[in-house]
Design a protein around this motif. Structure first.
Motif, PDB file in Angstrom:
ATOM      1  N   ARG A 303       9.530   3.111   4.550  1.00  0.00           N
ATOM      2  CA  ARG A 303       8.567   4.157   4.183  1.00  0.00           C
ATOM      3  C   ARG A 303       8.610   4.425   2.670  1.00  0.00           C
ATOM      4  N   LEU A 304       9.810   4.461   2.112  1.00  0.00           N
ATOM      5  CA  LEU A 304       9.940   4.665   0.658  1.00  0.00           C
ATOM      6  C   LEU A 304       9.324   3.509  -0.120  1.00  0.00           C
ATOM      7  N   ASP A 305       9.545   2.298   0.344  1.00  0.00           N
ATOM      8  CA  ASP A 305       8.957   1.137  -0.340  1.00  0.00           C
ATOM      9  C   ASP A 305       7.439   1.240  -0.378  1.00  0.00           C
ATOM     10  N   ARG A 306       6.855   1.727   0.723  1.00  0.00           N
ATOM     11  CA  ARG A 306       5.395   1.870   0.776  1.00  0.00           C
ATOM     12  C   ARG A 306       4.913   2.930  -0.225  1.00  0.00           C
ATOM     13  N   ILE A 307       5.660   4.039  -0.293  1.00  0.00           N
ATOM     14  CA  ILE A 307       5.307   5.107  -1.240  1.00  0.00           C
ATOM     15  C   ILE A 307       5.411   4.598  -2.674  1.00  0.00           C
ATOM     16  N   TYR A 308       6.527   3.889  -2.977  1.00  0.00           N
ATOM     17  CA  TYR A 308       6.716   3.350  -4.338  1.00  0.00           C
ATOM     18  C   TYR A 308       5.603   2.351  -4.687  1.00  0.00           C
ATOM     19  N   GLU A 309       5.218   1.554  -3.706  1.00  0.00           N
ATOM     20  CA  GLU A 309       4.178   0.555  -3.921  1.00  0.00           C
ATOM     21  C   GLU A 309       2.840   1.226  -4.278  1.00  0.00           C
ATOM     22  N   LEU A 310       2.514   2.294  -3.536  1.00  0.00           N
ATOM     23  CA  LEU A 310       1.265   3.024  -3.799  1.00  0.00           C
ATOM     24  C   LEU A 310       1.308   3.728  -5.150  1.00  0.00           C
ATOM     25  N   GLU A 311       2.445   4.300  -5.499  1.00  0.00           N
ATOM     26  CA  GLU A 311       2.578   4.991  -6.786  1.00  0.00           C
ATOM     27  C   GLU A 311       2.390   4.018  -7.945  1.00  0.00           C
ATOM     28  N   LYS A 312       2.966   2.830  -7.812  1.00  0.00           N
ATOM     29  CA  LYS A 312       2.817   1.824  -8.856  1.00  0.00           C
ATOM     30  C   LYS A 312       1.377   1.364  -8.955  1.00  0.00           C
ATOM     31  N   LYS A 313       0.748   1.179  -7.808  1.00  0.00           N
ATOM     32  CA  LYS A 313      -0.626   0.680  -7.780  1.00  0.00           C
ATOM     33  C   LYS A 313      -1.598   1.658  -8.423  1.00  0.00           C
ATOM     34  N   TYR A 314      -1.368   2.963  -8.158  1.00  0.00           N
ATOM     35  CA  TYR A 314      -2.311   3.981  -8.667  1.00  0.00           C
ATOM     36  C   TYR A 314      -1.792   4.696  -9.919  1.00  0.00           C
ATOM     37  N   HIS A 315      -0.695   4.147 -10.483  1.00  0.00           N
ATOM     38  CA  HIS A 315      -0.185   4.626 -11.772  1.00  0.00           C
ATOM     39  C   HIS A 315       0.154   6.122 -11.758  1.00  0.00           C
ATOM     40  N   VAL A 316       0.866   6.525 -10.703  1.00  0.00           N
ATOM     41  CA  VAL A 316       1.338   7.914 -10.603  1.00  0.00           C
ATOM     42  C   VAL A 316       2.824   7.885 -10.268  1.00  0.00           C
ATOM     43  N   ASP A 317       3.449   9.062 -10.235  1.00  0.00           N
ATOM     44  CA  ASP A 317       4.901   9.086 -10.000  1.00  0.00           C
ATOM     45  C   ASP A 317       5.312  10.067  -8.913  1.00  0.00           C
ATOM     46  N   SER A 318       4.371  10.474  -8.046  1.00  0.00           N
ATOM     47  CA  SER A 318       4.729  11.399  -6.972  1.00  0.00           C
ATOM     48  C   SER A 318       3.739  11.276  -5.827  1.00  0.00           C
ATOM     49  N   VAL A 319       4.200  11.698  -4.647  1.00  0.00           N
ATOM     50  CA  VAL A 319       3.327  11.721  -3.473  1.00  0.00           C
ATOM     51  C   VAL A 319       2.179  12.705  -3.691  1.00  0.00           C
ATOM     52  N   GLU A 320       2.501  13.835  -4.372  1.00  0.00           N
ATOM     53  CA  GLU A 320       1.467  14.847  -4.634  1.00  0.00           C
ATOM     54  C   GLU A 320       0.305  14.259  -5.446  1.00  0.00           C
ATOM     55  N   ALA A 321       0.648  13.392  -6.426  1.00  0.00           N
ATOM     56  CA  ALA A 321      -0.391  12.765  -7.253  1.00  0.00           C
ATOM     57  C   ALA A 321      -1.215  11.787  -6.419  1.00  0.00           C
ATOM     58  N   LEU A 322      -0.566  11.090  -5.465  1.00  0.00           N
ATOM     59  CA  LEU A 322      -1.301  10.193  -4.572  1.00  0.00           C
ATOM     60  C   LEU A 322      -2.264  10.971  -3.684  1.00  0.00           C
ATOM     61  N   ILE A 323      -1.823  12.138  -3.220  1.00  0.00           N
ATOM     62  CA  ILE A 323      -2.684  12.978  -2.379  1.00  0.00           C
ATOM     63  C   ILE A 323      -3.889  13.464  -3.177  1.00  0.00           C
ATOM     64  N   GLU A 324      -3.635  13.841  -4.440  1.00  0.00           N
ATOM     65  CA  GLU A 324      -4.731  14.282  -5.312  1.00  0.00           C
ATOM     66  C   GLU A 324      -5.728  13.145  -5.533  1.00  0.00           C
ATOM     67  N   LYS A 325      -5.210  11.932  -5.727  1.00  0.00           N
ATOM     68  CA  LYS A 325      -6.064  10.760  -5.904  1.00  0.00           C
ATOM     69  C   LYS A 325      -6.907  10.522  -4.656  1.00  0.00           C
ATOM     70  N   ARG A 326      -6.278  10.654  -3.500  1.00  0.00           N
ATOM     71  CA  ARG A 326      -6.999  10.470  -2.223  1.00  0.00           C
ATOM     72  C   ARG A 326      -8.139  11.485  -2.097  1.00  0.00           C
ATOM     73  N   ASP A 327      -7.843  12.744  -2.443  1.00  0.00           N
ATOM     74  CA  ASP A 327      -8.858  13.795  -2.326  1.00  0.00           C
ATOM     75  C   ASP A 327     -10.008  13.568  -3.319  1.00  0.00           C
ATOM     76  N   ASN A 328      -9.674  13.090  -4.519  1.00  0.00           N
ATOM     77  CA  ASN A 328     -10.718  12.782  -5.509  1.00  0.00           C
ATOM     78  C   ASN A 328     -11.623  11.653  -5.026  1.00  0.00           C
ATOM     79  N   LEU A 329     -11.009  10.644  -4.424  1.00  0.00           N
ATOM     80  CA  LEU A 329     -11.802   9.538  -3.877  1.00  0.00           C
ATOM     81  C   LEU A 329     -12.737  10.026  -2.773  1.00  0.00           C
ATOM     82  N   GLN A 330     -12.222  10.947  -1.970  1.00  0.00           N
ATOM     83  CA  GLN A 330     -13.047  11.506  -0.898  1.00  0.00           C
ATOM     84  C   GLN A 330     -14.262  12.253  -1.484  1.00  0.00           C
TER      85      GLN A 330
END
Length: 552
Positions: A303-330
């Motif tokens: 699960r951590l590897d998946r989170i790290y992979e997504l953070e690297k892909k979307y150039h962020v450093d936290s789950v919160e930033a990934l959630i914000e990115k998801r909401d912006n895309l929506q």
């Protein structure tokens, strides 16, 4: 009104300290005597940018200071808005330049920015030099003249407020159209990104929790060993701390009746005994909970590897930033879905604002048409006595697209005789005719704007004789009603009509060339005007002529 002017160490001026008065004043002097230097100093007071080269050679600092009487002009708001002390009877503007290139400006001893000095200067004084005649070429100046006479400032402000909102909506529409086009081109990619992040089922704070669980399981043996050692030290039946404390308490209880001094110790040891028993229970529970489960560790690390992979892909450093990115895309995807609806709403609003802007522009046009007729009539009356008996002056108002100043284009048309068709004034009027047109315009608008001081710098270029005398009469009339008009002139007909006469002179001294300005008395005026009439050799006839001019 300009009451006093002080200049020190400015180009050829060592020191100038002179009073000025309301009404019509004139300044004369030979070419090159320094009249333009005085105007240059005044320009600095009005906010023009400075050049350290204007400081008199050998001086460290140049000072230019002017005193104004504002008592008739209702200018207190400017001072209140800018937190500057207000003195209606004596407003002091000062400009200081240093040889090192530093410039400072002051209003009533308060340091101010150059822009503020210019803002005040525009309300205090208008300096009309020969190059200002070129303003007749400019649409903005012609529109400004019409608007001043139309007294349409309130209506213009109403229109500009609506037009500004209309422009903002136009920009909003253009940006939305561009955004929709961009988003539609990348819709599939946006959808893929959104689904990837949505399917990840991200939860705020989970990364930190998972990282802690991973660390715990990877060090399970070390943790259990430390807990076991501590548990054994506390709870062992032989030599355990808790058992030893229990034995100690029992021994002390047996002597408390015969040795009361141990009662306090018993209470303290009993408190420690209770705390340690609680600690022992907690450690025992921890021992049971800590267990190494390879399958669970793999699951956590996966699960951590998946989170790290997504953070690297979307150039962020936290789950919160990934959630914000998801909401912006929506939101972007929803905007694409709702794009046509938003476009319709903005287009409808734009159409309403355009109609309102046209309505307000029409009101503005009506005021301008009325003012244009008034200007045409008054200019005809003013120009005919100035040596143009067959003059025609017309203002052409034509419709244009909506702009910041309305939907009108203004053109001043002129013809000096009946045989020449009306054409734009700047294309057909001679230098002398343009000077007379500008003077007439200034005379007309000076009453409307109530500007305290107007300076004309050789506006009489290209005229002479009776025409010059009539121009002088116009300037003299402009100097009435508490206003101040100053004319720099080479013509005796104009110089003679001034209520006050100043002369600028250039002198050669041991320290170099200097320029001075002084007020002339009656005899000096006669001689100065006689010299303007006849040249350097002043004849008795010239003196008599000068006296006659002054009598007028």
């Amino acid at each position: 009104m300009l009451k006093h002017l002080y200049i020190k160490n400015f180009t050829l001026i060592d020191e100038l300290d002179i009073s000025l008065y309301e009404g019509f004043s004139v300044i004369t002097g030979e070419t090159g005597a320094g009249k333009s230097i005085i105007l240059g100093a005044i320009a600095l007071l009005l906010g023009q940018r400075a050049d350290s080269k204007t400081i008199k050679q050998g001086a460290d600092k140049c000072v230019i200071e002017a005193h104004f009487d504002l008592s008739r002009y209702g200018m207190e708001t400017f001072f209140t808005d800018n937190d500057i002390e207000y003195d209606a009877d004596d407003c002091i503007i000062r400009r200081e330049l240093t040889a090192a290139g530093k410039s400072r400006a002051f209003i009533n001893d308060t340091p101010v920015a150059l822009s503020m000095l210019k803002e005040l200067g525009d309300q205090l004084m208008d300096v009309h030099s020969q190059h200002q005649n070129l303003l007749l070429n400019k649409q903005d100046f012609q529109m400004e003249v019409v608007d001043i006479i139309a007294d349409d400032a309130t209506q213009l402000a109403n229109y500009q407020q609506i037009y500004t909102a209309y422009q903002a909506t136009e920009k909003e529409l253009a940006e939305l159209i561009a955004a929709i086009e961009r988003n539609r081109d990348s819709r599939d990619f946006l959808q893929f990104q959104y689904e990837e992040l949505f399917n990840a089922q991200l939860i705020k704070g989970e990364q930190e929790e998972l990282e802690q669980r991973s660390d715990t399981m990877e060090h399970a043996e070390d943790i259990k060993s430390a807990l076991y050692t501590t548990d054994n030290a506390l709870s062992a039946e032989q030599n355990g701390v808790i058992e030893s404390l229990r034995s100690s308490l029992s021994a002390l209880h047996s002597i408390e009746n015969v040795y009361p001094g141990v009662i306090d110790l018993i209470q303290r040891i009993d408190s420690s005994y209770i705390d340690l028993k609680d600690i022992a229970h907690e450690i025992s529970d921890m021992l049971e909970s800590v267990d190494f489960n390879p399958a669970e560790l793999d699951q956590v690390n996966s699960r951590l590897d998946r989170i790290y992979e997504l953070e690297k892909k979307y150039h962020v450093d936290s789950v919160e930033a990934l959630i914000e990115k998801r909401d912006n895309l929506q939101q972007q995807l929803q905007a694409i879905e709702n794009g046509d609806e938003s476009l319709d709403e903005i287009k409808s609003r734009l159409k309403q604002q355009e109609a309102q802007a046209h309505k307000e522009a029409e009101k503005l046009t009506k005021l301008r048409i009325k003012a244009a007729k008034k200007i045409e009539e008054e200019m005809q009356q003013r120009l005919i006595p100035l040596g143009m008996p067959h003059v025609r002056f017309s203002i052409q108002l034509s419709a244009t697209e909506l702009g910041i100043n309305g939907a009108d284009r203004v053109s001043f048309l002129f013809s000096a005789n009946t045989s020449t068709p009306l054409q734009p004034v700047s294309q057909v009027a001679s230098g002398g005719e343009i000077a007379r047109v500008m003077l007439s315009l200034k005379a007309m608008i000076s009453g409307a704007v109530k500007l305290p001081t107007i300076i004309f710098d050789e506006i009489d270029t290209g005229v002479s004789g009776k025409t010059a005398e009539m121009m002088a009469q116009i300037m003299k009339e402009m100097g009435g009603h508490g206003r101040q008009v100053i004319s720099i002139t080479h013509l005796p007909q104009i110089a003679a009509l001034g209520s006050v006469h100043y002369k600028v002179e250039k002198n050669e001294t041991a320290n170099g060339t200097t320029s001075k300005m002084r007020q002339l008395d009656t005899d000096e005026r006669v001689r100065e005007i006689a010299q303007m009439l006849s040249g350097s050799d002043v004849s008795e006839a010239a003196i008599q002529n000068a006296k006659e001019l002054l009598k007028k």
